[in-house]
Design a protein around this motif. Sequence first.
Motif, PDB file in Angstrom:
ATOM      1  N   LYS A  16       0.808  -1.217   0.000  1.00 32.54           N
ATOM      2  CA  LYS A  16       0.000   0.000   0.000  1.00 32.54           C
ATOM      3  C   LYS A  16       0.837   1.261   0.000  1.00 32.54           C
ATOM      4  O   LYS A  16       0.523   2.218  -0.706  1.00 32.54           O
ATOM      5  N   PRO A  20      -0.432   4.119  -2.888  1.00 34.70           N
ATOM      6  CA  PRO A  20      -1.616   4.319  -2.051  1.00 34.70           C
ATOM      7  C   PRO A  20      -2.919   4.459  -2.835  1.00 34.70           C
ATOM      8  O   PRO A  20      -3.980   4.062  -2.343  1.00 34.70           O
ATOM      9  N   ALA A  21      -2.849   4.978  -4.061  1.00 41.17           N
ATOM     10  CA  ALA A  21      -4.076   5.217  -4.832  1.00 41.17           C
ATOM     11  C   ALA A  21      -4.829   3.924  -5.120  1.00 41.17           C
ATOM     12  O   ALA A  21      -6.063   3.935  -5.244  1.00 41.17           O
ATOM     13  N   GLU A  24      -7.368   3.429  -2.380  1.00 38.40           N
ATOM     14  CA  GLU A  24      -8.266   4.531  -2.044  1.00 38.40           C
ATOM     15  C   GLU A  24      -9.715   4.057  -1.945  1.00 38.40           C
ATOM     16  O   GLU A  24     -10.174   3.217  -2.716  1.00 38.40           O
ATOM     17  N   GLY A  25     -10.424   4.619  -0.968  1.00 35.02           N
ATOM     18  CA  GLY A  25     -11.827   4.277  -0.787  1.00 35.02           C
ATOM     19  C   GLY A  25     -12.054   2.981  -0.058  1.00 35.02           C
ATOM     20  O   GLY A  25     -13.195   2.504   0.025  1.00 35.02           O
ATOM     21  N   ARG A  46      -9.019  -2.328 -11.157  1.00 35.05           N
ATOM     22  CA  ARG A  46      -7.830  -1.691 -10.579  1.00 35.05           C
ATOM     23  C   ARG A  46      -6.579  -2.532 -10.818  1.00 35.05           C
ATOM     24  O   ARG A  46      -5.535  -2.010 -11.214  1.00 35.05           O
TER      25      ARG A  46
END
Length: 390
Positions: A16, A20-21, A24-25, A46
């Motif tokens: 991560k 990090p993107a 996300e969420g 993703r």
Amino acid sequence: MFIKGVNLGNWLVLEKWMSPALFEGTTAEDEYYLPRRLSRESYESRIRQHRSEYISERDFAAIRRIGLNAVRIPVPYFIFGDRDPFIGCVEELDKAFNWAEKYGIRILIDLHTVPYSQNGFDNGGICGVCKWSQMPEEVDFVLNVLEKLAKRYGKRDALLGIEPVNEPITEPMWTVMDVPHRYPAADPDLASGSAPNTMSFLQKFYTDAFDRIKPHLKEGACVVFHDAFRLKDWKEFLTQDRFKGNVILDTHQYLMMAEAMGCEQSLEAYLDHIQNTFAKNIAEVQEYVPVIAGEWCIFNSLAVGKDTRGGQTGLSGIDYSDSRFVSDEEKKEIYLALAKAHLDAWSKGSGYFYWTYKMLLDPVNDPAWRGWDIWDLAKSIDLGWFPEHV
């Protein structure tokens, strides 16, 4: 061949903090929980986009241009797509072999994760859980994965070797890293019973893995054993006749770990540690088995401008926004001195792989990541922090 390489981290095994993107969420802190916190459709979208864009043929051309001759590719235990809910990635590894053979680059396949983890680190796939070695059926699953990898790639021109497991932890490093607190488990019940691996287990596993892998390897390809953070404890095991000429010992030497064990955060202390610990230990072990620094980095708290507590990121709850300002000139001086010292140390052995080739961080706009971009070798070379022609 003296190995001059780089890891392709965060491509087929996610971390991560390096991208990090991708997380996300979600509340996921590791790869185990990412597909469990997303819909199947979102997860697949993703992952497939990430894998297709993160590493390409262009990267292999660039790696060769800067003077490297090898890559270490971390792969997950679900590489063959047989562990729901994960998506396999053997097609990506196939492409990597084709690219590597085009550009004259060797590949070390590194099984970076195993079911229920070998270390409890985020890079082991699931934070705070370390139970794999207590589960015979999962140990056997991993041996089968290794044999399938050996059968698929064992005769490929680009193959350097296969590493049966990355960073299996034993008691000393379990204590130093304080695994349960540094990597808190999302599910305490699942983590219950977690414990470091024993040396007796690792020696049996390494022997079994060797027996499953070696028959399928071309001449000159090796089985690579990680030292479990105990570089000097393998002499009797590795000097068995069966292993001579057939194995390499992999040690991971990070300044952040030296800091965690008390190394002063100054350039003088770092250089002393590299010369009098890293280099001396490598030279000693090289006397009886080829040894490589399979992971290393010149990341350090001095250049960050704040104590990173052994390399803990902003994701760990440490606020780096108040770090001491370190000028570009000062960083360059620190990094180039450390790069030269490390490369001198690794010359006592059989080679190295820097961690890592690239990351997806934005330290320019996000103060929490300032100082962390040194992990990105390609960027570091562009910024003059690392010798351009390695």
